[in-house]
Scaffold this motif. Structure first.
Motif, PDB file in Angstrom:
ATOM      1  N   ASP A  66     -11.035  -2.031 -11.579  1.00  0.00           N
ATOM      2  CA  ASP A  66     -12.690  -1.760 -11.808  1.00  0.00           C
ATOM      3  C   ASP A  66     -13.298  -2.281 -10.764  1.00  0.00           C
ATOM      4  O   ASP A  66     -13.513  -3.665 -10.830  1.00  0.00           O
ATOM      5  CB  ASP A  66     -12.474  -2.324 -12.837  1.00  0.00           C
ATOM      6  N   ASP A  75     -10.487  -0.562 -19.110  1.00  0.00           N
ATOM      7  CA  ASP A  75      -9.425   0.169 -17.976  1.00  0.00           C
ATOM      8  C   ASP A  75      -8.113  -1.148 -17.362  1.00  0.00           C
ATOM      9  O   ASP A  75      -8.848  -1.306 -16.867  1.00  0.00           O
ATOM     10  CB  ASP A  75      -8.254   0.906 -18.026  1.00  0.00           C
ATOM     11  N   CYS A  89      -3.567  -0.815 -22.568  1.00  0.00           N
ATOM     12  CA  CYS A  89      -4.703  -0.464 -21.232  1.00  0.00           C
ATOM     13  C   CYS A  89      -6.243  -1.029 -21.521  1.00  0.00           C
ATOM     14  O   CYS A  89      -6.890  -1.748 -21.182  1.00  0.00           O
ATOM     15  CB  CYS A  89      -4.149   0.842 -20.245  1.00  0.00           C
ATOM     16  N   THR A 112      -6.072  -0.072 -13.875  1.00  0.00           N
ATOM     17  CA  THR A 112      -6.791   0.158 -13.435  1.00  0.00           C
ATOM     18  C   THR A 112      -7.985  -0.761 -13.173  1.00  0.00           C
ATOM     19  O   THR A 112      -8.177  -0.979 -13.339  1.00  0.00           O
ATOM     20  CB  THR A 112      -7.364   2.005 -13.655  1.00  0.00           C
TER      21      THR A 112
END
Length: 312
Positions: free
Chosen positions: A135, A130, A210, A133
């Motif tokens: 990570d 993603d 995304c 986001t």
């Protein structure tokens, strides 16, 4: 038994310690045109490549294995988490493009998106899923060098391929592993190809995505590509095309560098194409054009001798 059959048998004995070569009588006596024979012939090519030093293996690792046992392709559906562990995010200055990991040291992408960039201006993210986001499990790698295809033409975008050498070898694990290179001489015509990458869905207003998507489309031959709306003056032997006759291209300008793959009935993925900078995101009837990887195998192997490959 012929002399060449004995040689093949000895080759199998020689590489059996790698643990990934399938050696049995189907390779020695290729008389039946069965599915098992097709598997055997693919392994035979891998054995001969090993013998003659075209590439070296990384040990017992396998390429092209997704993190999903079964796949059902819809219209541009999102992939499962790390379903394609060879996908790479390439940060080029302020831009973000796609690429694929082909061995422990090299990522392949489109040359048109990194031409003019220097190695310090490029960063590679592996094991990322993603983009929107944070990570902490993904791996960020700096770049040591860039190899553009020597025949890349920035005007016509032919041979739109590039190899990016990572600053350190990649440690393979479930979320990070390479895709397989295509079989020598295979065109995959008539098969279903899988377009994979952080591609944009044209029905959405937001051009950013995304998570990676995948889409299954038929691989078309030259005549079908031309009949589907591609200008023959702009279509050469370096290209292939994928799509449904009578529909428009399903990729956009920011999909450059995404990959076209072929999934065998055993679930192993081969890299057969890279999306070049020639497709337009409009409603004109034409399929999606990709740069074929198969005709460039010699160039790839010649320039990645310092890397190791996983076997099929």
């Amino acid at each position: 038994m012929k002399l060449q059959d004995y040689v093949k048998y000895l080759v199998c004995i020689f590489v059996v310690n790698f643990g990934t070569t399938y050696c049995n009588k189907r390779i020695i006596v290729p008389s039946l045109r069965s599915i098992d024979d097709q598997i055997a012939s693919r392994h035979e090519r891998s054995v001969l490549d090993l013998l003659f030093g075209r590439f070296r293996t990384c040990g017992a690792c396998l390429c092209g294995r997704p993190n999903r046992k079964a796949t059902r392709l819809l219209g541009g559906e999102y992939t499962e988490s790390h379903e394609f562990p060879w996908l790479a995010n390439i940060h080029v200055k302020s831009n973000l493009i796609s690429g694929v990991l082909i061995n422990d040291r090299y990522v392949m992408t489109a040359a048109s998106e990194i031409i003019g960039a220097t190695a310090p201006e490029i960063k590679i993210s592996l094991g990322e899923y993603d983009r929107c986001t944070l990570d902490i499990s993904s791996v960020n790698v700096s770049v040591e060098s860039i190899i553009l295809h020597p025949e890349f033409n920035p005007d016509s975008h032919t041979h739109d391929l590039a190899l990016i050498r990572l600053s350190r070898p990649t440690k393979f694990e479930k979320r990070i592993s390479p895709v397989c290179l295509p079989n020598p001489g295979s065109t995959y015509l008539g098969q279903v190809g899988t377009l994979v990458g952080w591609t944009t869905n044209k029905s959405e207003d937001n051009m950013d995505t995304c998570r990676p998507r995948k889409l299954g489309l038929p691989i078309l031959g030259y005549n079908e590509c031309i009949k589907s709306g591609i200008n023959p003056m702009n279509f050469n032997d370096d290209y292939g095309c994928i799509g449904v006759v009578g529909t428009s291209s399903l990729v956009c300008e920011n999909d450059i560098g995404s990959s076209v793959q072929y999934r065998s009935y055993t679930g192993v993925y081969d890299l057969i194409g890279i999306i070049p900078n020639v497709n337009k995101c409009d409603n004109v009837t034409r399929p999606t054009v990709f740069t074929r990887v198969g005709p460039h195998l010699d160039w790839i192997l010649q320039n990645t001798k310092d890397a190791c490959y996983c076997t099929k």
